[in-house]
Enzyme design. Structure first.
Site, PDB file in Angstrom:
ATOM      1  N   ARG A  40       0.810  -1.229   0.000  1.00  0.00           N
ATOM      2  CA  ARG A  40       0.000   0.000   0.000  1.00  0.00           C
ATOM      3  C   ARG A  40       0.834   1.266   0.000  1.00  0.00           C
ATOM      4  O   ARG A  40       0.595   2.179  -0.800  1.00  0.00           O
ATOM      5  CB  ARG A  40      -0.929   0.030   1.231  1.00  0.00           C
ATOM      6  CG  ARG A  40      -2.193  -0.758   1.048  1.00  0.00           C
ATOM      7  CD  ARG A  40      -2.565  -1.439   2.323  1.00  0.00           C
ATOM      8  NE  ARG A  40      -1.584  -2.468   2.597  1.00  0.00           N
ATOM      9  CZ  ARG A  40      -1.683  -3.710   2.142  1.00  0.00           C
ATOM     10  NH1 ARG A  40      -2.717  -4.075   1.453  1.00  0.00           N
ATOM     11  NH2 ARG A  40      -0.728  -4.597   2.388  1.00  0.00           N
ATOM     12  N   THR A  41       1.793   1.365   0.904  1.00  0.00           N
ATOM     13  CA  THR A  41       2.484   2.649   1.065  1.00  0.00           C
ATOM     14  C   THR A  41       3.277   2.979  -0.192  1.00  0.00           C
ATOM     15  O   THR A  41       3.196   4.097  -0.718  1.00  0.00           O
ATOM     16  CB  THR A  41       3.395   2.596   2.311  1.00  0.00           C
ATOM     17  OG1 THR A  41       2.635   2.084   3.397  1.00  0.00           O
ATOM     18  CG2 THR A  41       3.922   3.976   2.656  1.00  0.00           C
ATOM     19  N   LYS A  78      28.691  -2.265  -2.403  1.00  0.00           N
ATOM     20  CA  LYS A  78      30.152  -2.076  -2.588  1.00  0.00           C
ATOM     21  C   LYS A  78      30.757  -1.340  -1.401  1.00  0.00           C
ATOM     22  O   LYS A  78      31.919  -0.948  -1.438  1.00  0.00           O
ATOM     23  CB  LYS A  78      30.399  -1.248  -3.858  1.00  0.00           C
ATOM     24  CG  LYS A  78      29.823  -1.846  -5.123  1.00  0.00           C
ATOM     25  CD  LYS A  78      29.989  -0.846  -6.273  1.00  0.00           C
ATOM     26  CE  LYS A  78      29.022  -1.154  -7.403  1.00  0.00           C
ATOM     27  NZ  LYS A  78      28.845   0.014  -8.285  1.00  0.00           N
ATOM     28  N   ARG A 108      11.113   3.990   3.755  1.00  0.00           N
ATOM     29  CA  ARG A 108      10.720   2.990   4.766  1.00  0.00           C
ATOM     30  C   ARG A 108      11.958   2.206   5.166  1.00  0.00           C
ATOM     31  O   ARG A 108      12.731   1.772   4.301  1.00  0.00           O
ATOM     32  CB  ARG A 108       9.662   2.038   4.225  1.00  0.00           C
ATOM     33  CG  ARG A 108       9.417   0.867   5.153  1.00  0.00           C
ATOM     34  CD  ARG A 108       8.229   0.031   4.759  1.00  0.00           C
ATOM     35  NE  ARG A 108       6.987   0.732   5.023  1.00  0.00           N
ATOM     36  CZ  ARG A 108       5.780   0.178   4.920  1.00  0.00           C
ATOM     37  NH1 ARG A 108       5.673  -1.090   4.559  1.00  0.00           N
ATOM     38  NH2 ARG A 108       4.690   0.865   5.171  1.00  0.00           N
ATOM     39  N   HIS A 135       4.567   5.650  11.738  1.00  0.00           N
ATOM     40  CA  HIS A 135       4.109   5.540  10.349  1.00  0.00           C
ATOM     41  C   HIS A 135       3.143   6.716  10.122  1.00  0.00           C
ATOM     42  O   HIS A 135       1.931   6.531  10.005  1.00  0.00           O
ATOM     43  CB  HIS A 135       3.425   4.193  10.147  1.00  0.00           C
ATOM     44  CG  HIS A 135       3.209   3.783   8.715  1.00  0.00           C
ATOM     45  ND1 HIS A 135       3.370   4.648   7.643  1.00  0.00           N
ATOM     46  CD2 HIS A 135       2.829   2.584   8.174  1.00  0.00           C
ATOM     47  CE1 HIS A 135       3.093   3.990   6.513  1.00  0.00           C
ATOM     48  NE2 HIS A 135       2.769   2.749   6.807  1.00  0.00           N
TER      49      HIS A 135
HETATM   50  N1   CP Z   1      -0.382  -0.118   5.751  1.00  0.00           N
HETATM   51  C1   CP Z   1       0.843  -0.355   5.237  1.00  0.00           C
HETATM   52  O1   CP Z   1       1.837   0.276   5.624  1.00  0.00           O
HETATM   53  O2   CP Z   1       0.852  -1.325   4.283  1.00  0.00           O
HETATM   54  P1   CP Z   1       2.139  -1.773   3.460  1.00  0.00           P
HETATM   55  O3   CP Z   1       3.088  -2.407   4.447  1.00  0.00           O
HETATM   56  O4   CP Z   1       1.630  -2.722   2.428  1.00  0.00           O
HETATM   57  O5   CP Z   1       2.750  -0.543   2.869  1.00  0.00           O
END
Ligand code: CP
Length: 300
Positions: free
Chosen positions: A49-50, A78, A99, A127
């Site tokens: 999703r993100t 490297k 992320r 998040h």
């Molecule tokens: N909700 C969420 O962060 O989903 P993903 O891990 O699929 O990005």
């Protein structure tokens, strides 16, 4: 707002401005133009999703993306340092969306580069873009963010989405039920924040007996990947399964949300009820993330 690292960095006014911007984008009243702008999506942990909603958001605004999924095919292999990698990417991109499994990684990146950095999840910490799309979803289903009763269920210890959401909803006077096994209870630092703000919360370990007075039940996955000891995961996995037959006495406005992915914590028989909101919630991520990019890159 130069970066978006934690919900604690945003004022109530900034959150509401972002919500209004997302709403205008969804309604077509603001059409941001990111022509010639590039977003770097650096994902060192899996994401559906993100990553794809940020990618979609950028493309809906006529912008472009460059994507790094892990470090396997990069010069990090490297021996290039993380700082040099970030500094290099910042030469190509107008914004970095990152992320990482490491708590604090996005904050660190924001200190290294001059372009805006968005935290797309850092370990078990925060998040914030998920919290913002959650708030947008709550406004759409409840009409307001003020004074709601919210149940957060599942992995409250390692669940970064619930940490960000609890901090965000506290600003709007929410009352909480934290529903989890004791091993996965909400971290003390979040509870200390809520105590300081005078926010009411109770802790319990049973879903079925605790949903009838809620406006929102926010369910999370118990995350196998966050457990150092697989035996601890085995003890708590499958602790909670929300089923349709538990929803007979819920409030009319009640909604079930989940950041997804789910494993088994919401039975699929809930999906066809009027209470399920997790897939529309995922769609709201596109409008919210368009608004985040638009505002960080100077949109009015
Ligand atoms: N909700 C969420 O962060 O989903 P993903 O891990 O699929 O990005």
């Amino acid at each position: 707002m130069k970066n978006l690292i934690s919900m604690r960095d945003l004022t109530k006014e900034e959150i509401l401005h972002l919500m209004e911007t997302a709403s205008k984008i969804e309604a077509g009243k603001i059409v941001p133009d990111m022509t010639r702008k590039v977003a770097a999506l650096l994902f060192f942990e899996p994401s559906t999703r993100t990553m794809f909603s940020f990618d979609t958001a950028m493309k809906r605004m006529n912008g472009q993306t460059i994507i790094m999924s892990g470090t396997k095919n990069t010069s990090a292999k490297k021996g290039e340092t993380f700082a040099d990698t970030l500094e290099t990417i910042a030469q190509y991109a107008d914004i970095i969306i990152m992320r990482s499994p490491t708590e604090g990684a996005a904050r660190y990146a924001s200190e290294v580069v001059d372009v805006p950095v968005v935290n797309a999840g850092d370990g078990a910490n925060q998040h914030p873009t998920q919290a913002l799309l959650d708030l947008y979803s709550i406004i759409k289903t409840q009409g307001s963010l003020e004074n709601l009763k919210i149940g957060l269920a599942g992995d409250l210890r390692f669940g970064r989405t619930v940490h960000s959401l609890a901090q965000a909803m506290a600003v709007f006077g929410a009352e909480f039920k934290f529903i989890s096994p004791s091993f996965l209870e909400m971290p003390q630092y979040i509870k200390d924040d809520l105590d300081e703000m005078g926010i009411k919360y109770e802790e319990c370990d049973d879903v079925e007996g605790n949903i009838d007075d809620l406006d929102i039940l926010y369910v999370t996955r118990i995350q196998r990947e966050r457990f150092a000891d697989p035996e601890d995961y085995e003890k708590v996995k499958g602790s909670y399964i929300l089923r349709k037959n538990m929803l007979t006495n819920v409030k009319e406005n009640f909604k079930v949300m989940h950041p997804l992915p789910r494993v088994d914590e919401i039975h699929t028989d809930v999906d066809d009820t009027e209470f399920a909101y997790y897939f529309p919630q995922a769609k709201n991520g596109v409008y919210t993330r368009e608004a985040i990019i638009h505002l960080l890159l100077g949109g009015k």
